[in-house]
Design a protein around this motif. Structure first.
Motif, PDB file in Angstrom:
ATOM      1  N   ALA A  16       0.915  -1.051  -0.003  1.00 13.76           N
ATOM      2  CA  ALA A  16       0.028   0.176   0.322  1.00 13.76           C
ATOM      3  C   ALA A  16       1.090   1.504  -0.093  1.00 13.76           C
ATOM      4  O   ALA A  16       0.420   2.443   0.243  1.00 13.76           O
ATOM      5  CB  ALA A  16      -1.139  -0.037   1.156  1.00 13.76           C
ATOM      6  N   LEU A  17       1.962   0.954  -0.046  1.00 19.67           N
ATOM      7  CA  LEU A  17       3.250   2.473  -0.079  1.00 19.67           C
ATOM      8  C   LEU A  17       2.725   3.783  -1.801  1.00 19.67           C
ATOM      9  O   LEU A  17       2.473   2.846  -2.691  1.00 19.67           O
ATOM     10  CB  LEU A  17       4.427   1.937  -0.900  1.00 19.67           C
ATOM     11  CG  LEU A  17       5.304   1.501   0.917  1.00 19.67           C
ATOM     12  CD1 LEU A  17       6.722   1.158   0.266  1.00 19.67           C
ATOM     13  CD2 LEU A  17       5.439   2.556   1.867  1.00 19.67           C
ATOM     14  N   THR A  18       2.892   4.579  -1.152  1.00 15.80           N
ATOM     15  CA  THR A  18       2.521   5.325  -1.983  1.00 15.80           C
ATOM     16  C   THR A  18       3.620   6.303  -2.433  1.00 15.80           C
ATOM     17  O   THR A  18       4.435   5.753  -2.365  1.00 15.80           O
ATOM     18  CB  THR A  18       1.346   6.819  -1.781  1.00 15.80           C
ATOM     19  OG1 THR A  18       2.153   6.856  -0.720  1.00 15.80           O
ATOM     20  CG2 THR A  18       0.570   5.901  -0.966  1.00 15.80           C
ATOM     21  N   GLN A  19       3.267   6.266  -4.331  1.00 15.96           N
ATOM     22  CA  GLN A  19       4.800   7.479  -4.247  1.00 15.96           C
ATOM     23  C   GLN A  19       5.269   8.760  -3.417  1.00 15.96           C
ATOM     24  O   GLN A  19       6.644   9.323  -4.721  1.00 15.96           O
ATOM     25  CB  GLN A  19       4.438   8.175  -5.977  1.00 15.96           C
ATOM     26  CG  GLN A  19       3.624   6.925  -7.099  1.00 15.96           C
ATOM     27  CD  GLN A  19       3.588   7.419  -8.327  1.00 15.96           C
ATOM     28  OE1 GLN A  19       4.466   8.697  -8.926  1.00 15.96           O
ATOM     29  NE2 GLN A  19       2.793   6.330  -9.050  1.00 15.96           N
ATOM     30  N   HIS A  44       9.219   4.330 -13.347  1.00 18.43           N
ATOM     31  CA  HIS A  44       8.619   2.938 -14.506  1.00 18.43           C
ATOM     32  C   HIS A  44       7.025   3.078 -14.330  1.00 18.43           C
ATOM     33  O   HIS A  44       6.563   3.257 -15.052  1.00 18.43           O
ATOM     34  CB  HIS A  44       9.574   1.999 -13.805  1.00 18.43           C
ATOM     35  CG  HIS A  44       9.059   0.427 -14.373  1.00 18.43           C
ATOM     36  ND1 HIS A  44       9.370  -0.333 -15.691  1.00 18.43           N
ATOM     37  CD2 HIS A  44       8.099  -0.270 -13.848  1.00 18.43           C
ATOM     38  CE1 HIS A  44       8.486  -0.993 -15.604  1.00 18.43           C
ATOM     39  NE2 HIS A  44       7.239  -1.062 -14.891  1.00 18.43           N
ATOM     40  N   VAL A  45       6.746   3.470 -12.913  1.00 19.24           N
ATOM     41  CA  VAL A  45       5.269   3.041 -13.108  1.00 19.24           C
ATOM     42  C   VAL A  45       4.723   4.277 -13.922  1.00 19.24           C
ATOM     43  O   VAL A  45       3.811   4.463 -14.659  1.00 19.24           O
ATOM     44  CB  VAL A  45       4.985   2.266 -11.476  1.00 19.24           C
ATOM     45  CG1 VAL A  45       3.179   3.260 -10.989  1.00 19.24           C
ATOM     46  CG2 VAL A  45       5.460   2.230 -10.677  1.00 19.24           C
ATOM     47  N   ASN A  46       5.238   5.286 -13.770  1.00 26.71           N
ATOM     48  CA  ASN A  46       4.767   6.834 -14.449  1.00 26.71           C
ATOM     49  C   ASN A  46       5.004   6.685 -16.093  1.00 26.71           C
ATOM     50  O   ASN A  46       4.204   7.077 -16.614  1.00 26.71           O
ATOM     51  CB  ASN A  46       4.792   7.906 -14.047  1.00 26.71           C
ATOM     52  CG  ASN A  46       4.514   8.536 -12.073  1.00 26.71           C
ATOM     53  OD1 ASN A  46       3.472   7.542 -11.703  1.00 26.71           O
ATOM     54  ND2 ASN A  46       4.945   9.143 -11.669  1.00 26.71           N
ATOM     55  N   ARG A  47       5.440   6.307 -16.088  1.00 28.73           N
ATOM     56  CA  ARG A  47       6.220   5.324 -17.607  1.00 28.73           C
ATOM     57  C   ARG A  47       5.141   4.600 -18.404  1.00 28.73           C
ATOM     58  O   ARG A  47       4.313   4.131 -19.455  1.00 28.73           O
ATOM     59  CB  ARG A  47       7.902   5.586 -18.027  1.00 28.73           C
ATOM     60  CG  ARG A  47       8.072   5.456 -18.972  1.00 28.73           C
ATOM     61  CD  ARG A  47       9.807   5.276 -19.297  1.00 28.73           C
ATOM     62  NE  ARG A  47       9.950   4.197 -18.681  1.00 28.73           N
ATOM     63  CZ  ARG A  47      10.254   4.483 -17.099  1.00 28.73           C
ATOM     64  NH1 ARG A  47      11.026   5.587 -16.911  1.00 28.73           N
ATOM     65  NH2 ARG A  47      11.030   3.114 -17.298  1.00 28.73           N
ATOM     66  N   THR A  48       4.580   3.537 -17.770  1.00 25.44           N
ATOM     67  CA  THR A  48       4.800   2.609 -18.556  1.00 25.44           C
ATOM     68  C   THR A  48       2.918   2.159 -17.597  1.00 25.44           C
ATOM     69  O   THR A  48       1.758   1.390 -18.270  1.00 25.44           O
ATOM     70  CB  THR A  48       4.982   1.034 -17.474  1.00 25.44           C
ATOM     71  OG1 THR A  48       4.732   0.543 -15.830  1.00 25.44           O
ATOM     72  CG2 THR A  48       6.405   1.150 -18.528  1.00 25.44           C
ATOM     73  N   ASP A  88      -1.165   2.737 -17.570  1.00 22.97           N
ATOM     74  CA  ASP A  88      -1.869   3.055 -18.728  1.00 22.97           C
ATOM     75  C   ASP A  88      -2.673   4.759 -17.847  1.00 22.97           C
ATOM     76  O   ASP A  88      -2.999   5.958 -18.806  1.00 22.97           O
ATOM     77  CB  ASP A  88      -2.872   2.497 -19.260  1.00 22.97           C
ATOM     78  CG  ASP A  88      -2.422   1.213 -19.480  1.00 22.97           C
ATOM     79  OD1 ASP A  88      -1.436   1.706 -20.357  1.00 22.97           O
ATOM     80  OD2 ASP A  88      -2.736   0.252 -19.394  1.00 22.97           O
ATOM     81  N   THR A  89      -2.996   4.489 -16.880  1.00 19.09           N
ATOM     82  CA  THR A  89      -4.021   5.770 -15.889  1.00 19.09           C
ATOM     83  C   THR A  89      -2.555   5.873 -14.681  1.00 19.09           C
ATOM     84  O   THR A  89      -1.911   5.555 -13.790  1.00 19.09           O
ATOM     85  CB  THR A  89      -5.228   4.884 -15.257  1.00 19.09           C
ATOM     86  OG1 THR A  89      -5.163   3.945 -14.037  1.00 19.09           O
ATOM     87  CG2 THR A  89      -6.032   4.402 -16.553  1.00 19.09           C
ATOM     88  N   GLU A  90      -3.572   6.888 -13.813  1.00 19.67           N
ATOM     89  CA  GLU A  90      -2.787   8.061 -13.326  1.00 19.67           C
ATOM     90  C   GLU A  90      -2.766   7.036 -11.983  1.00 19.67           C
ATOM     91  O   GLU A  90      -4.069   7.091 -11.463  1.00 19.67           O
ATOM     92  CB  GLU A  90      -3.259   9.597 -13.521  1.00 19.67           C
ATOM     93  CG  GLU A  90      -2.072  10.496 -12.243  1.00 19.67           C
ATOM     94  CD  GLU A  90      -2.801  12.190 -12.416  1.00 19.67           C
ATOM     95  OE1 GLU A  90      -1.870  12.582 -11.595  1.00 19.67           O
ATOM     96  OE2 GLU A  90      -3.457  12.417 -13.615  1.00 19.67           O
ATOM     97  N   THR A  91      -2.381   7.113 -11.280  1.00 16.35           N
ATOM     98  CA  THR A  91      -2.055   6.564 -10.097  1.00 16.35           C
ATOM     99  C   THR A  91      -1.396   6.952  -8.916  1.00 16.35           C
ATOM    100  O   THR A  91      -0.012   8.610  -9.462  1.00 16.35           O
ATOM    101  CB  THR A  91      -1.572   5.202  -9.837  1.00 16.35           C
ATOM    102  OG1 THR A  91      -1.575   4.718  -8.572  1.00 16.35           O
ATOM    103  CG2 THR A  91      -0.056   4.623 -10.630  1.00 16.35           C
ATOM    104  N   ARG A  92      -0.989   7.074  -7.873  1.00 14.49           N
ATOM    105  CA  ARG A  92      -0.497   7.708  -7.147  1.00 14.49           C
ATOM    106  C   ARG A  92       0.137   6.718  -5.851  1.00 14.49           C
ATOM    107  O   ARG A  92       0.652   6.907  -5.578  1.00 14.49           O
ATOM    108  CB  ARG A  92      -1.258   8.575  -5.440  1.00 14.49           C
ATOM    109  CG  ARG A  92      -2.272   7.749  -5.433  1.00 14.49           C
ATOM    110  CD  ARG A  92      -3.441   8.525  -4.073  1.00 14.49           C
ATOM    111  NE  ARG A  92      -2.723   9.429  -3.205  1.00 14.49           N
ATOM    112  CZ  ARG A  92      -2.799   8.408  -1.476  1.00 14.49           C
ATOM    113  NH1 ARG A  92      -3.746   7.265  -1.323  1.00 14.49           N
ATOM    114  NH2 ARG A  92      -1.967   8.684  -0.966  1.00 14.49           N
ATOM    115  N   ALA A 120     -10.638   5.330 -10.458  1.00 14.04           N
ATOM    116  CA  ALA A 120     -10.728   6.412 -10.358  1.00 14.04           C
ATOM    117  C   ALA A 120      -9.857   7.486 -10.007  1.00 14.04           C
ATOM    118  O   ALA A 120      -8.631   8.108 -10.429  1.00 14.04           O
ATOM    119  CB  ALA A 120     -11.977   6.749 -10.870  1.00 14.04           C
ATOM    120  N   ALA A 121      -9.842   7.028  -8.356  1.00 10.70           N
ATOM    121  CA  ALA A 121      -8.886   7.464  -7.419  1.00 10.70           C
ATOM    122  C   ALA A 121      -7.397   7.518  -7.250  1.00 10.70           C
ATOM    123  O   ALA A 121      -6.043   7.925  -6.626  1.00 10.70           O
ATOM    124  CB  ALA A 121      -9.110   7.640  -5.988  1.00 10.70           C
TER     125      ALA A 121
END
Length: 486
Positions: free
Chosen positions: A205-208, A250-254, A256-260, A270-271
């Protein structure tokens, strides 16, 4: 929760549809579930007991309790319901639950779960159920004698060591094995579990924004301790910091949807708060361990679970003489009792190896210490203190710490000296140095110095000869398990 107002005119309150069911789904209720997803009431056969079980579970979830402990409470009521099936006493409602019935229930638990972790858990959860039912007036006819007392709780069983041995950890930490992870998510989670000791539910559950720095610029991993319901920090090194930073890119590059999230699952809400599940990682961990052919000291396939990394870190820190309070803060334990468990296991492990090792004195004669004798615990306490306060580079001092050493010469001429095969390299190096001293002393005509060191050399030859025989018979190094204090 029936009767609650709807939050939106076009969307029904999820409690209105979920509450009547015998199996509640956490996701249908909008509750984030880390491991368990459902709460079962279908095995509670008595309607009056099921009604109370649902009220209790609903209230607990409304206070912010996660689904797992709420389900544990329901399991305790389910066990009580099963017990009622075995008793000839007619129990038709809460009015029939008195102290006599509870004592029978405690006896039932003892027969069916004595020695298990669930024993104490069931007693504690059922006690909470009684207290909450009485406090909220859900059953006004519940007798005051329906109570569980402190002495009713079974003694906590001494848990066995769960830390992974250094033999196993060396394989798991090897770069070639870590490279065999097919998922970059799972590889980084593994490294974080090893180095930071997080619970798996907290790691996934770690966030960026999990990296923070202090005023000196030192990096820390920030996470939510779900068990304690609080934010926690653990220091990390620059290597792990860079690995996390690279993974975020890597996560933000690959993705498909925006994520934190640091470890988002393949589909995201959606969040942007969806993350991979603990179940998915645990299953992948077992496959990775098998793929890497990780074995224990006996050559059998190693049994590795995410939580054992946490126990391993705690044990390693204690073995490195890190103060318990520091270990407690790193693992974010709520009490010192949990951290003290690692210290107890460390001491037990060190003592086991000490007792098993062959011990000789400066004359090469075996030293016998009875591990089962009447003074065994006291003797080990003295030995443990001696190791801490009178440690030597090539053995241990067996002199009681209350006494002053009467020997002005080296410990190798002292009858209190004790050593084991783990110090053979130091003894061989010491022998070379002694020969050099004797040779130089002879050249200078220092006969007294020669005589003193010849005595030491003789003792060294006896020690090395005896320990070499032992080492040849059992070449496995005593410290391979990583249990010796550093």
């Amino acid at each position: 929760m029936t009767g609650q107002s709807r939050t939106r005119h076009d969307a029904p309150d999820p409690w209105e549809t979920e509450y009547p069911k015998d199996i509640w789904n956490a996701r249908h209720l909008g509750i984030t579930a880390l491991n368990r997803v459902t709460i079962h009431f279908d095995q509670i056969t008595r309607p009056w007991l099921k009604i109370l079980a649902k009220k209790w579970a609903c209230w607990r979830l409304s206070t912010g309790l996660t689904i797992e402990p709420a389900a544990m409470g329901t399991k305790a009521i389910e066990t009580f319901d099963a017990f009622l099936d075995t008793t000839p006493i007619g129990v038709n409602g809460t009015a029939d639950i008195d102290r006599a019935l509870i004592e029978q229930f405690l006896a039932y638990l003892h027969i069916h779960s004595a020695g298990q972790v669930t024993h104490r858990l069931r007693v504690g959860q059922f006690n909470l159920f009684l207290l909450t039912t009485r406090r909220h007036g859900w059953a006004t006819d519940l007798p005051n004698t329906a109570a569980i007392y402190t002495e009713d709780y079974p003694k906590e069983t001494i848990r066995q060591p769960r830390a992974l041995s250094e033999h196993v950890m060396t394989q798991l930490e090897h770069p070639e094995n870590l490279a065999k992870w097919t998922s970059p998510h799972h590889r980084l989670i593994t490294v974080i579990l090893m180095r930071c000791g997080l619970r798996i539910s907290d790691a996934v559950a770690l966030t960026q924004d999990c990296i923070v720095r202090d005023k000196d610029g030192a990096p820390y991993l920030r996470y939510l301790n779900h068990k304690m319901k609080r934010e926690a920090l653990v220091p990390i090194d620059e290597e792990l910091e860079h690995a996390i930073t690279d993974h975020i890119a890597h996560v933000n590059r690959t993705n498909d949807t925006e994520t934190r999230m640091l470890f988002p699952h393949s589909y995201s809400d959606a969040a942007g708060t969806g993350h991979i599940s603990t179940h998915t990682y645990s299953k992948s961990l077992r496959r990775w361990v098998a793929r890497c052919s990780i074995t224990d000291e006996h050559g059998h396939p190693a049994v590795v679970s995410p939580h054992r990394f946490r126990h391993t870190l705690g044990t390693r820190l204690i073995n490195l003489d890190v103060p318990q309070e520091v270990v407690r803060r790193i693992l974010d334990h709520d009490s010192h009792q949990m951290t003290a468990h690692y210290a107890r296991l460390s001491d037990t492990s060190i003592r086991r190896h000490w007792e098993a090792a062959r011990k000789i004195n400066a004359s090469g004669v075996d030293v016998t210490l009875d591990p089962d004798g009447p003074l065994a615990d006291a003797a080990w306490a003295k030995q443990r203190l001696g190791r801490a306060t009178q440690a030597l580079p090539n053995g241990y001092c067996g002199l009681p710490v209350q006494k002053t050493c009467p020997h002005a010469n080296a410990c190798l001429t002292c009858p209190m000296f004790i050593t084991t095969a783990e110090f053979l390299p130091q003894h061989h190096e010491h022998r070379t140095q002694i020969l050099q001293i004797i040779s130089a002393a002879e050249a200078r005509g220092q006969q007294r110095l020669v005589e003193m060191n010849i005595r030491v050399l003789g003792n060294l030859d006896l020690i090395i000869g005896t320990l070499d025989d032992e080492h040849a018979a059992d070449p496995a190094p005593e410290s391979s398990s990583g249990d010796h204090a550093s």
